[in-house]
Enzyme design. Structure first.
Site, PDB file in Angstrom:
ATOM      1  CB  CYS A 154      -0.863  -0.024   1.267  1.00  0.00           C
ATOM      2  SG  CYS A 154      -1.895   1.447   1.473  1.00  0.00           S
ATOM      3  CB  CYS A 194      -2.990   3.855  -5.504  1.00  0.00           C
ATOM      4  SG  CYS A 194      -4.277   3.000  -4.562  1.00  0.00           S
TER       5      CYS A 194
END
Ligand code: DGL
Length: 279
Positions: free
Chosen positions: A79, A190
């Site tokens: 992440c 992302c």
């Protein structure tokens, strides 16, 4: 606090706020299909992107503490937002555990561009972090780096929407500021966004290259497994690939199967799904 060295038969822990880390997990299992993995999605508290840095950092610490309690021998923070908020403090807290993190692939994009313009699509948390400005300062080298916050995209993917007209029209609006600029690379900052590859190519056209760092992160994970002598001993059973969520299990199970279907078709291993109520 865990101070003993991690055991080689333990899993590779992979953490994300939700489903995005699967774009990294699928690369890890392609490279190391023999390794046990434990994937943790903090879906009850996603998305992380709009939350204050301190909050994301605290949640990431809890997630890593839990993965280590479960015997993880190495942790991948799959992440960008959590890595930007917590990577340094995680490494300081658990210096004996290899921790692999993400950062937007600005370096390869700025090195490869021919137009001198690259785009970065990421969360607010990842783009506003000091780590990101340092990255641009270090690698832009005269190349213009145009950032776009991927507002609403993580939520769409978490609901099972990653292609089709609705997704494309949302992307069209978000990426409108980039349309007038001759970017030739779009950095996917992302881990959820590689699942939008088809929709992004429809919107941006085939000449814009999408830069996904997940394969490089998987190779780095493999190097760390070797460097720390953490490869699974052959006589031990790898067990099922474990998937754990702080959210509801049923939709999680369905979406995991959909998102990684191509990998599951080539490597057959049992998958297990669980709910974690307190994290
Ligand atoms: N996959 C996460 C990332 O790479 C998504 C963050 C979020 O939950 O907003 O940043």
């Amino acid at each position: 606090m865990l101070l003993t060295p991690p055991a080689r038969h333990g899993p590779i822990g992979v953490f994300d706020s939700g489903l995005g880390g699967l774009s990294v997990w699928r690369e890890i299992v392609q490279l190391m299909p023999q390794e046990p993995t434990l994937y943790l999605a903090d879906q009850a508290h996603a998305p992380y992107g709009p939350q204050p840095r301190e909050q994301v950092e605290a949640r990431t610490h809890r997630a890593v503490a839990w993965l280590l309690e479960q015997g993880a021998k190495l942790v991948v923070i799959a992440c960008n937002t959590a890595s930007a908020a917590a990577l340094e403090s995680l490494r300081a807290r658990w210096p004996h555990i290899p921790i692999v993190g993400m950062e937007p692939a600005v370096k390869p994009a700025t090195q490869a561009t021919r137009t001198g313009h690259v785009g970065v699509l990421a969360t607010a948390g990842a783009l506003h972090a000091p780590r990101f400005s340092r990255l641009v300062e270090r690698f832009a080298n005269g190349v213009r780096v145009h950032t776009v916050v991927g507002e609403g995209l993580v939520e769409m993917i978490e609901k099972g929407q990653w292609q089709g007209p609705e997704v494309e029209s949302h992307l069209q609006k978000l990426l409108a500021p980039l349309q007038a600029i001759p970017i030739d690379h779009l950095v996917l900052g992302c881990t959820h966004f590689p699942f939008l590859a088809l929709a992004l190519t429809h919107v941006l056209g085939p000449d814009v290259r999408l830069v996904n760092p997940a394969p490089a992160v998987a190779r780095q994970t493999q190097r760390m497994v070797w460097a720390h002598d953490l490869a699974r001993p052959e006589h031990t059973e790898p067990g099922p690939w474990r998937f754990v969520t702080t959210g509801p299990v049923k939709p999680f199970r369905e979406l995991v199967h959909q998102l990684v279907a191509p990998q599951l078709a080539t490597i057959s291993r049992p998958l297990s799904f669980e709910h974690l109520s307190h994290l």
